[in-house]
Design an enzyme around this catalytic site. Sequence first.
Site, PDB file in Angstrom:
ATOM      1  CB  SER A  31      -0.853  -0.022   1.274  1.00  0.00           C
ATOM      2  OG  SER A  31      -1.445   1.221   1.507  1.00  0.00           O
ATOM      3  CE1 TYR A  67      -3.672  -2.649   5.826  1.00  0.00           C
ATOM      4  CE2 TYR A  67      -3.236  -0.330   5.328  1.00  0.00           C
ATOM      5  CZ  TYR A  67      -3.508  -1.619   4.907  1.00  0.00           C
ATOM      6  OH  TYR A  67      -3.592  -1.889   3.565  1.00  0.00           O
ATOM      7  CE  LYS A  98      -1.357  -4.451   3.550  1.00  0.00           C
ATOM      8  NZ  LYS A  98      -1.635  -5.696   2.857  1.00  0.00           N
TER       9      LYS A  98
HETATM   10  P1  NAD Z   1     -11.013  -7.134   1.704  1.00  0.00           P
HETATM   11  O1  NAD Z   1     -11.214  -7.118   3.173  1.00  0.00           O
HETATM   12  O2  NAD Z   1     -12.198  -6.941   0.836  1.00  0.00           O
HETATM   13  O3  NAD Z   1     -10.279  -8.476   1.267  1.00  0.00           O
HETATM   14  C1  NAD Z   1      -9.374  -9.150   2.115  1.00  0.00           C
HETATM   15  C2  NAD Z   1      -9.783 -10.615   2.167  1.00  0.00           C
HETATM   16  O4  NAD Z   1      -8.872 -11.319   3.012  1.00  0.00           O
HETATM   17  C3  NAD Z   1     -11.182 -10.818   2.747  1.00  0.00           C
HETATM   18  O5  NAD Z   1     -11.950 -11.595   1.864  1.00  0.00           O
HETATM   19  C4  NAD Z   1     -10.943 -11.564   4.074  1.00  0.00           C
HETATM   20  O6  NAD Z   1     -11.965 -12.469   4.358  1.00  0.00           O
HETATM   21  C5  NAD Z   1      -9.606 -12.241   3.801  1.00  0.00           C
HETATM   22  N1  NAD Z   1      -8.797 -12.521   4.994  1.00  0.00           N
HETATM   23  C6  NAD Z   1      -8.484 -11.657   6.004  1.00  0.00           C
HETATM   24  N2  NAD Z   1      -7.695 -12.271   6.905  1.00  0.00           N
HETATM   25  C7  NAD Z   1      -7.496 -13.543   6.454  1.00  0.00           C
HETATM   26  C8  NAD Z   1      -6.776 -14.662   6.942  1.00  0.00           C
HETATM   27  N3  NAD Z   1      -6.112 -14.601   8.107  1.00  0.00           N
HETATM   28  N4  NAD Z   1      -6.773 -15.805   6.223  1.00  0.00           N
HETATM   29  C9  NAD Z   1      -7.470 -15.884   5.051  1.00  0.00           C
HETATM   30  N5  NAD Z   1      -8.179 -14.861   4.542  1.00  0.00           N
HETATM   31  C10 NAD Z   1      -8.191 -13.707   5.238  1.00  0.00           C
HETATM   32  O7  NAD Z   1      -9.900  -6.028   1.396  1.00  0.00           O
HETATM   33  P2  NAD Z   1      -9.401  -5.470  -0.015  1.00  0.00           P
HETATM   34  O8  NAD Z   1      -9.768  -4.042  -0.094  1.00  0.00           O
HETATM   35  O9  NAD Z   1      -9.775  -6.400  -1.092  1.00  0.00           O
HETATM   36  O10 NAD Z   1      -7.827  -5.525   0.234  1.00  0.00           O
HETATM   37  C11 NAD Z   1      -7.036  -6.611  -0.196  1.00  0.00           C
HETATM   38  C12 NAD Z   1      -5.593  -6.337   0.179  1.00  0.00           C
HETATM   39  O11 NAD Z   1      -5.172  -5.126  -0.414  1.00  0.00           O
HETATM   40  C13 NAD Z   1      -5.373  -6.177   1.683  1.00  0.00           C
HETATM   41  O12 NAD Z   1      -4.177  -6.837   2.030  1.00  0.00           O
HETATM   42  C14 NAD Z   1      -5.231  -4.685   1.864  1.00  0.00           C
HETATM   43  O13 NAD Z   1      -4.394  -4.362   2.955  1.00  0.00           O
HETATM   44  C15 NAD Z   1      -4.585  -4.278   0.551  1.00  0.00           C
HETATM   45  N6  NAD Z   1      -4.858  -2.864   0.202  1.00  0.00           N
HETATM   46  C16 NAD Z   1      -6.145  -2.447   0.110  1.00  0.00           C
HETATM   47  C17 NAD Z   1      -6.413  -1.108  -0.188  1.00  0.00           C
HETATM   48  C18 NAD Z   1      -7.833  -0.597  -0.265  1.00  0.00           C
HETATM   49  O14 NAD Z   1      -8.021   0.630  -0.212  1.00  0.00           O
HETATM   50  N7  NAD Z   1      -8.835  -1.445  -0.418  1.00  0.00           N
HETATM   51  C19 NAD Z   1      -5.354  -0.212  -0.417  1.00  0.00           C
HETATM   52  C20 NAD Z   1      -4.049  -0.696  -0.322  1.00  0.00           C
HETATM   53  C21 NAD Z   1      -3.814  -2.039  -0.008  1.00  0.00           C
HETATM   54  C1  WQD Z   2      -9.591   9.827   0.857  1.00  0.00           C
HETATM   55  C2  WQD Z   2      -9.823  11.329   1.066  1.00  0.00           C
HETATM   56  C3  WQD Z   2     -10.063  11.926   3.387  1.00  0.00           C
HETATM   57  C4  WQD Z   2     -13.777   9.710   4.045  1.00  0.00           C
HETATM   58  C5  WQD Z   2      -6.908   4.868   3.044  1.00  0.00           C
HETATM   59  C6  WQD Z   2      -5.836   4.215   3.873  1.00  0.00           C
HETATM   60  C7  WQD Z   2      -4.726   3.723   2.973  1.00  0.00           C
HETATM   61  C8  WQD Z   2      -5.270   2.814   1.863  1.00  0.00           C
HETATM   62  C9  WQD Z   2      -6.419   3.445   1.132  1.00  0.00           C
HETATM   63  C10 WQD Z   2      -5.090   0.521   2.531  1.00  0.00           C
HETATM   64  C11 WQD Z   2      -9.043  11.902   2.251  1.00  0.00           C
HETATM   65  C12 WQD Z   2     -11.345  12.179   2.640  1.00  0.00           C
HETATM   66  C13 WQD Z   2     -12.640  10.266   3.487  1.00  0.00           C
HETATM   67  C14 WQD Z   2     -14.851  10.558   4.412  1.00  0.00           C
HETATM   68  C15 WQD Z   2     -13.585  12.444   3.630  1.00  0.00           C
HETATM   69  N1  WQD Z   2      -5.769   1.570   2.382  1.00  0.00           N
HETATM   70  N2  WQD Z   2     -12.551  11.597   3.288  1.00  0.00           N
HETATM   71  N3  WQD Z   2     -14.706  11.896   4.177  1.00  0.00           N
HETATM   72  O1  WQD Z   2      -7.159   7.918   3.724  1.00  0.00           O
HETATM   73  O2  WQD Z   2      -6.280   8.229   1.363  1.00  0.00           O
HETATM   74  O3  WQD Z   2      -6.352   5.975   2.344  1.00  0.00           O
HETATM   75  O4  WQD Z   2      -7.399   3.915   2.086  1.00  0.00           O
HETATM   76  O5  WQD Z   2      -3.920   0.345   2.367  1.00  0.00           O
HETATM   77  O6  WQD Z   2      -3.825   3.044   3.804  1.00  0.00           O
HETATM   78  O7  WQD Z   2      -5.338   5.165   4.796  1.00  0.00           O
HETATM   79  O8  WQD Z   2      -8.462   7.049   1.721  1.00  0.00           O
HETATM   80  O9  WQD Z   2     -10.824   7.033   1.064  1.00  0.00           O
HETATM   81  O10 WQD Z   2     -10.245   7.156   3.524  1.00  0.00           O
HETATM   82  O11 WQD Z   2      -9.807   9.138   2.077  1.00  0.00           O
HETATM   83  O12 WQD Z   2     -13.512  13.664   3.470  1.00  0.00           O
HETATM   84  O13 WQD Z   2     -15.880  10.118   4.941  1.00  0.00           O
HETATM   85  O14 WQD Z   2     -11.207  11.513   1.404  1.00  0.00           O
HETATM   86  O15 WQD Z   2      -9.843  12.917   4.345  1.00  0.00           O
HETATM   87  O16 WQD Z   2      -8.689  13.218   1.895  1.00  0.00           O
HETATM   88  P1  WQD Z   2      -7.026   7.407   2.356  1.00  0.00           P
HETATM   89  P2  WQD Z   2      -9.916   7.530   2.122  1.00  0.00           P
END
Ligand code: NAD
Ligand code: WQD
Length: 349
Positions: free
Chosen positions: A124, A148, A152
Amino acid sequence: MNILLTGGTGYIGSHVAVVLSEMSHRVVLYDNLSNSVRTVADRIGEIVGKSCEFVRGDIRDTDFLQKALREYEIDAVVHLAGLKAVGESVDKPIEYYSNNVQGTISLLEAMKAEDVKRLVFSSSATVYGQPQYLPIDESHPTSATNPYGRSKLHIEEMLGDLAISDPDWHVACLRYFNPVGAHETALLGENPSGKPNNLVPFIAQVASGTRAVLSVFGDDYDTSDGTGLRDYIHVMDLAEGHALALQFLVDNAGWHAINLGTGQAYSVLEMIKSFEHVSGRKIAFEVMPRRSGDVAACYADAEKARNLLGWTATRTLENMCSSTWHFQQTVDKYTAQCPKQPECDKARR
Ligand code: NAD
Ligand code: WQD
């Protein structure tokens, strides 16, 4: 290739599964269903026109993972399983280190035992901490401001050490910026349980009437309109990046960190405006104080992904908002038809 996709029924994993299956890879979803439901596998199957294999399991169960790697003759792992909510990680750090760090160690042990040494990991942009310059390239210093993010970072560092210790490992850490959007069929998308933490799912729920008003966290940042700037990337572009990373790893050993972002930043107000345009609905919002831990702006330098993987994001902001809206309407329709709403919500996730 035979690919084990951990977190395969989750939001991003399900879209990755579609892309990989459509490229004729054999995809095995591995998920403990802690934040997703089994029916997602059926919906993936419906999109790709063949059934999708699913194993219910926890990544912390090394023996069970090893069995799955052996049974399905896995060549590579795409590892997305984990917990992802920043605020929750502050309250429950042990759960985050257990699922994310311990879970990854368990996966690596199983992979090593079965001699499967190709791995794409979902990292991330959070590993960059407070941006020191923009756009952010992969040489930007890394740091973490919450459990979190630290989980990572720990995983990335572990993977780096592993690749140094044994040249047979081929590892790509994909640093996602802000994934949004849904599959064009509206069969897959992000439907968070409870109050959404992220901007776009929250906007979608305000548009649909599920929530009354969006809180805009701060309008006094040093940005064009005072609200936060982010690099939103369509989840299907992101998914395609995984397929290209797997292809890249075939001939490239070692550890590689690669940004997946568009390089283009949009403000919160621009996101609201675009969503109003595609949905034809007014998004009620009120400006609130800044959210703790937020940065003013965060967007990617995506050159490395272009150079190494031949990848660039092609979908527009309008694609991101319209696919989200299409998916939200499908969720709403399904929820309205379901007599038992909580079970129904769960079933659609
Ligand atoms: P999500 O929660 O929809 O998907 C994660 C999946 O992992 C879920 O289906 C959950 O059931 C499964 N899971 C959790 N713990 C587990 C375990 N111990 N064993 C087996 N399965 C398990 O989340 P997502 O948004 O699809 O994110 C997927 C990955 O991408 C995550 O690692 C997250 O940190 C990373 N990521 C997400 C975002 C985002 O904004 N969505 C941004 C950056 C990185
Ligand atoms: C985006 C913008 C908020 C909600 C997060 C995690 C990051 C990654 C992606 C996993 C910001 C604003 C948000 C709301 C708002 N996840 N906002 N009202 O914070 O960039 O990233 O998700 O790895 O680690 O931190 O994403 O969608 O929460 O926010 O005004 O109700 O929207 O302040 O400027 P963010 P976000």
